[in-house]
Design a protein around this motif. Structure first.
Motif, PDB file in Angstrom:
ATOM      1  N   THR A 242       0.638  -1.065   0.153  1.00  0.00           N
ATOM      2  CA  THR A 242      -0.156   0.094  -0.080  1.00  0.00           C
ATOM      3  C   THR A 242       0.486   0.990   0.003  1.00  0.00           C
ATOM      4  OG1 THR A 242      -0.243   0.565   2.214  1.00  0.00           O
ATOM      5  CG2 THR A 242      -1.591  -1.429   1.340  1.00  0.00           C
ATOM      6  N   THR A 243       0.609   2.210  -0.108  1.00  0.00           N
ATOM      7  CA  THR A 243       1.103   3.393  -0.152  1.00  0.00           C
ATOM      8  C   THR A 243       1.368   3.648   1.412  1.00  0.00           C
ATOM      9  OG1 THR A 243      -0.674   4.682  -1.867  1.00  0.00           O
ATOM     10  CG2 THR A 243       0.642   6.366  -0.035  1.00  0.00           C
ATOM     11  N   ALA A 244       1.069   3.595   2.893  1.00  0.00           N
ATOM     12  CA  ALA A 244       1.409   3.388   3.673  1.00  0.00           C
ATOM     13  C   ALA A 244       2.643   2.477   3.857  1.00  0.00           C
ATOM     14  CB  ALA A 244       1.012   2.938   4.412  1.00  0.00           C
ATOM     15  N   ASP A 245       2.496   1.725   3.389  1.00  0.00           N
ATOM     16  CA  ASP A 245       3.949   0.520   2.872  1.00  0.00           C
ATOM     17  C   ASP A 245       5.539   0.893   2.772  1.00  0.00           C
ATOM     18  OD1 ASP A 245       1.816  -2.037   4.805  1.00  0.00           O
ATOM     19  OD2 ASP A 245       1.627  -2.545   2.780  1.00  0.00           O
ATOM     20  N   ARG A 246       4.861   1.381   0.937  1.00  0.00           N
ATOM     21  CA  ARG A 246       5.701   2.303   0.891  1.00  0.00           C
ATOM     22  C   ARG A 246       6.217   3.217   1.070  1.00  0.00           C
ATOM     23  NH1 ARG A 246       5.643  -0.120  -4.371  1.00  0.00           N
ATOM     24  NH2 ARG A 246       3.830  -0.779  -5.168  1.00  0.00           N
ATOM     25  N   LEU A 247       5.863   4.232   1.634  1.00  0.00           N
ATOM     26  CA  LEU A 247       6.516   5.398   2.914  1.00  0.00           C
ATOM     27  C   LEU A 247       7.049   5.408   3.824  1.00  0.00           C
ATOM     28  CD1 LEU A 247       3.257   7.882   3.173  1.00  0.00           C
ATOM     29  CD2 LEU A 247       5.738   8.347   2.139  1.00  0.00           C
ATOM     30  N   ARG A 248       6.888   3.907   4.656  1.00  0.00           N
ATOM     31  CA  ARG A 248       7.183   3.067   5.879  1.00  0.00           C
ATOM     32  C   ARG A 248       8.772   2.359   4.955  1.00  0.00           C
ATOM     33  NH1 ARG A 248       2.583   1.434   7.836  1.00  0.00           N
ATOM     34  NH2 ARG A 248       2.289  -0.035   6.541  1.00  0.00           N
ATOM     35  N   TYR A 249       8.864   2.002   4.029  1.00  0.00           N
ATOM     36  CA  TYR A 249      10.070   0.930   3.621  1.00  0.00           C
ATOM     37  C   TYR A 249      10.754   2.369   3.259  1.00  0.00           C
ATOM     38  CZ  TYR A 249      13.040  -0.620  -0.201  1.00  0.00           C
ATOM     39  OH  TYR A 249      13.608  -1.011  -0.538  1.00  0.00           O
ATOM     40  N   ALA A 250      10.136   3.354   2.849  1.00  0.00           N
ATOM     41  CA  ALA A 250      11.045   4.102   2.169  1.00  0.00           C
ATOM     42  C   ALA A 250      11.993   4.715   3.277  1.00  0.00           C
ATOM     43  CB  ALA A 250      10.219   6.031   1.138  1.00  0.00           C
ATOM     44  N   ARG A 251      10.645   5.641   4.276  1.00  0.00           N
ATOM     45  CA  ARG A 251      11.856   5.898   5.436  1.00  0.00           C
ATOM     46  C   ARG A 251      12.879   5.188   6.057  1.00  0.00           C
ATOM     47  NH1 ARG A 251       7.002   7.052   7.906  1.00  0.00           N
ATOM     48  NH2 ARG A 251       7.223   4.654   9.425  1.00  0.00           N
ATOM     49  N   GLY A 252      11.914   3.609   6.228  1.00  0.00           N
ATOM     50  CA  GLY A 252      13.622   2.516   6.919  1.00  0.00           C
ATOM     51  C   GLY A 252      14.764   2.937   5.914  1.00  0.00           C
ATOM     52  N   GLN A 253      14.875   2.515   4.432  1.00  0.00           N
ATOM     53  CA  GLN A 253      15.692   2.299   3.824  1.00  0.00           C
ATOM     54  C   GLN A 253      16.737   3.981   3.952  1.00  0.00           C
ATOM     55  OE1 GLN A 253      16.248  -0.703   3.273  1.00  0.00           O
ATOM     56  NE2 GLN A 253      16.846  -0.232   1.060  1.00  0.00           N
ATOM     57  N   ALA A 254      15.840   4.980   3.949  1.00  0.00           N
ATOM     58  CA  ALA A 254      16.676   6.256   4.180  1.00  0.00           C
ATOM     59  C   ALA A 254      17.608   6.611   5.787  1.00  0.00           C
ATOM     60  CB  ALA A 254      15.610   7.716   4.569  1.00  0.00           C
ATOM     61  N   VAL A 255      16.149   6.036   6.587  1.00  0.00           N
ATOM     62  CA  VAL A 255      16.998   6.003   8.186  1.00  0.00           C
ATOM     63  C   VAL A 255      18.282   4.636   8.224  1.00  0.00           C
ATOM     64  CG1 VAL A 255      17.087   5.839  10.438  1.00  0.00           C
ATOM     65  CG2 VAL A 255      15.419   7.242   9.084  1.00  0.00           C
ATOM     66  N   SER A 256      18.538   3.985   7.720  1.00  0.00           N
ATOM     67  CA  SER A 256      18.773   2.999   7.857  1.00  0.00           C
ATOM     68  C   SER A 256      20.700   3.023   6.854  1.00  0.00           C
ATOM     69  CB  SER A 256      18.197   1.469   7.452  1.00  0.00           C
ATOM     70  OG  SER A 256      18.318   1.498   5.899  1.00  0.00           O
ATOM     71  N   THR A 257      20.131   3.428   5.274  1.00  0.00           N
ATOM     72  CA  THR A 257      21.540   3.840   4.814  1.00  0.00           C
ATOM     73  C   THR A 257      21.991   4.620   5.610  1.00  0.00           C
ATOM     74  OG1 THR A 257      19.720   2.693   2.833  1.00  0.00           O
ATOM     75  CG2 THR A 257      22.049   4.147   2.382  1.00  0.00           C
ATOM     76  N   TYR A 258      21.340   5.686   5.862  1.00  0.00           N
ATOM     77  CA  TYR A 258      22.062   6.957   6.246  1.00  0.00           C
ATOM     78  C   TYR A 258      23.011   6.838   7.294  1.00  0.00           C
ATOM     79  CZ  TYR A 258      23.491  11.596   7.865  1.00  0.00           C
ATOM     80  OH  TYR A 258      24.223  12.671   8.515  1.00  0.00           O
ATOM     81  N   ARG A 259      22.285   5.459   8.163  1.00  0.00           N
ATOM     82  CA  ARG A 259      23.255   5.210   9.015  1.00  0.00           C
ATOM     83  C   ARG A 259      24.380   4.378   8.919  1.00  0.00           C
ATOM     84  NH1 ARG A 259      18.433   3.054  13.333  1.00  0.00           N
ATOM     85  NH2 ARG A 259      18.214   5.527  14.634  1.00  0.00           N
ATOM     86  N   LYS A 260      24.479   3.690   7.531  1.00  0.00           N
ATOM     87  CA  LYS A 260      25.728   2.563   7.278  1.00  0.00           C
ATOM     88  C   LYS A 260      26.781   3.421   6.373  1.00  0.00           C
ATOM     89  CE  LYS A 260      22.798  -1.225   6.463  1.00  0.00           C
ATOM     90  NZ  LYS A 260      22.237  -2.268   5.150  1.00  0.00           N
ATOM     91  N   VAL A 261      25.697   4.582   5.556  1.00  0.00           N
ATOM     92  CA  VAL A 261      26.816   5.911   4.898  1.00  0.00           C
ATOM     93  C   VAL A 261      28.351   6.557   5.539  1.00  0.00           C
ATOM     94  CG1 VAL A 261      26.821   7.459   3.621  1.00  0.00           C
ATOM     95  CG2 VAL A 261      25.766   5.150   2.893  1.00  0.00           C
ATOM     96  N   LEU A 262      27.498   7.290   7.425  1.00  0.00           N
ATOM     97  CA  LEU A 262      27.419   8.095   7.670  1.00  0.00           C
ATOM     98  C   LEU A 262      29.316   8.259   8.032  1.00  0.00           C
ATOM     99  CD1 LEU A 262      27.128  10.739   9.034  1.00  0.00           C
ATOM    100  CD2 LEU A 262      26.601   9.655  11.369  1.00  0.00           C
TER     101      LEU A 262
END
Length: 333
Positions: free
Chosen positions: A192-212
């Protein structure tokens, strides 16, 4: 034109942020014209700028990526053949915000699903080297002509490399692990749209932590180059007076492990110090595509002859692109 320059300089480049950081440091009594103050301004400005762009970009890219899970990508690529298949694989690699190491499990999934070897290698080359985020960040730092040329030539390397590997019929040079991919034929989840928003938010946070950590190191190195390394040194090693500068940049870049977000501050500082454009971009490509950790992981999937061919194709392509950018520097900048 003026509107585009404003967007490039003030929205993507965030020059207003640089002025703000400088004004705040000056108000605190920091001499931003000195080496220490200048380094601090560069570090704070580039860290905040790239962090903001990175979070926004990964969120957007992850939203797009939610429509292209491995199983769907496999089905899309399976509809094409020959050069078209390599081109589609390279383009799909641009919507995967992965570093070179994290692209390898996807590569295993594709080979295990029976996709042609050359097609999977086009994806493997494109995924870390070229993505939508690099296009936006490079535009903010080097301008739209450089960013567009970088992306186009990166895709050319991916398509040409995969096509050559396919033509040489290297299927027998895969390790058993390469055929262990599974799950790529599962049906796509009904998100759903909510699922995609949660996925995008989770990816942004987790990837940023790895990249930081790599981002901080990259910005730190950039700050040192920008304010402490004499310009004559950089010009001697990486400037137009050294015809082997591109080769040196590639050899230095291969053992390193970072993604494009960590290498851009270093490239920005080197260019400001007199390094040639193609030499700097060749360094970026080598770091993101041929990092030593990713080659170690890839060795578990492919045999030495195929690994050597992959490295050779990438090195030759990157070196040629570097010299081409050096020739066109005055046109692109």
């Amino acid at each position: 034109m003026n509107l585009w320059l404003f967007f490039q300089n003030q929205v993507l480049g965030m020059q207003w942020l640089n002025m703000l950081v400088g004004a705040l440091l000056t108000a605190l009594g920091v001499d931003t014209a000195g080496r220490l103050g200048g380094s601090l301004q560069f570090f704070l400005y580039d860290t905040v700028k790239i962090s903001v762009l990175l979070l926004v970009l990964i969120f957007g890219i992850s939203w797009v990526q939610s429509y292209f899970p491995p199983q769907r990508s496999r089905r899309i690529m399976g509809r094409f053949h020959g050069l078209a298949a390599n081109t589609v694989a390279a383009l799909l690699g641009t919507v995967t915000p992965f570093c070179s190491c994290s692209s390898i499990p996807i590569f295993i999934g594709f080979t295990g699903a029976g996709l042609p070897l050359g097609v999977t290698f086009s994806f493997l080359i494109s995924s870390p080297m070229v993505d939508l985020g690099s296009l936006v960040l490079l535009t903010g730092v080097f301008g739209v002509k450089v960013a567009a040329a970088y992306v186009v030539l990166g895709l050319v390397i991916a398509v040409a490399g995969g096509t050559l590997i396919q033509a040489l019929h290297m299927e027998n040079h895969l390790e058993p692990l390469a055929h262990a991919g599974n799950g790529v034929d599962l049906e796509d989840p009904a998100l759903t749209t909510a699922d995609r928003l949660r996925y995008a938010r989770g990816q942004a946070v987790s990837t940023y932590r790895k990249v930081l950590p790599y981002l901080l190191v990259g910005v730190g190195v950039g700050a040192v180059i920008h304010n402490w390394i004499p310009q004559t040194w950089v010009e001697t090693v990486l400037g137009s007076g050294n015809p082997f500068g591109v080769l040196a940049a590639v050899l230095v870049g291969v053992p390193m492990y970072a993604d494009i977000f960590g290498t851009i501050p270093v490239a920005e500082a080197l260019l400001a110090k007199g390094a040639q454009l193609g030499t700097v971009l060749a360094f970026m490509m080598a770091v993101t595509t041929l990092s030593l950790p990713s080659l170690i992981l890839l060795r578990k999937v492919v045999k030495p002859k195929l690994l050597g061919l992959f490295v050779g194709i990438c090195v030759v392509g990157i070196v040629l692109v570097g010299y081409l950018f050096n020739l066109l520097q005055f046109v692109l900048l």
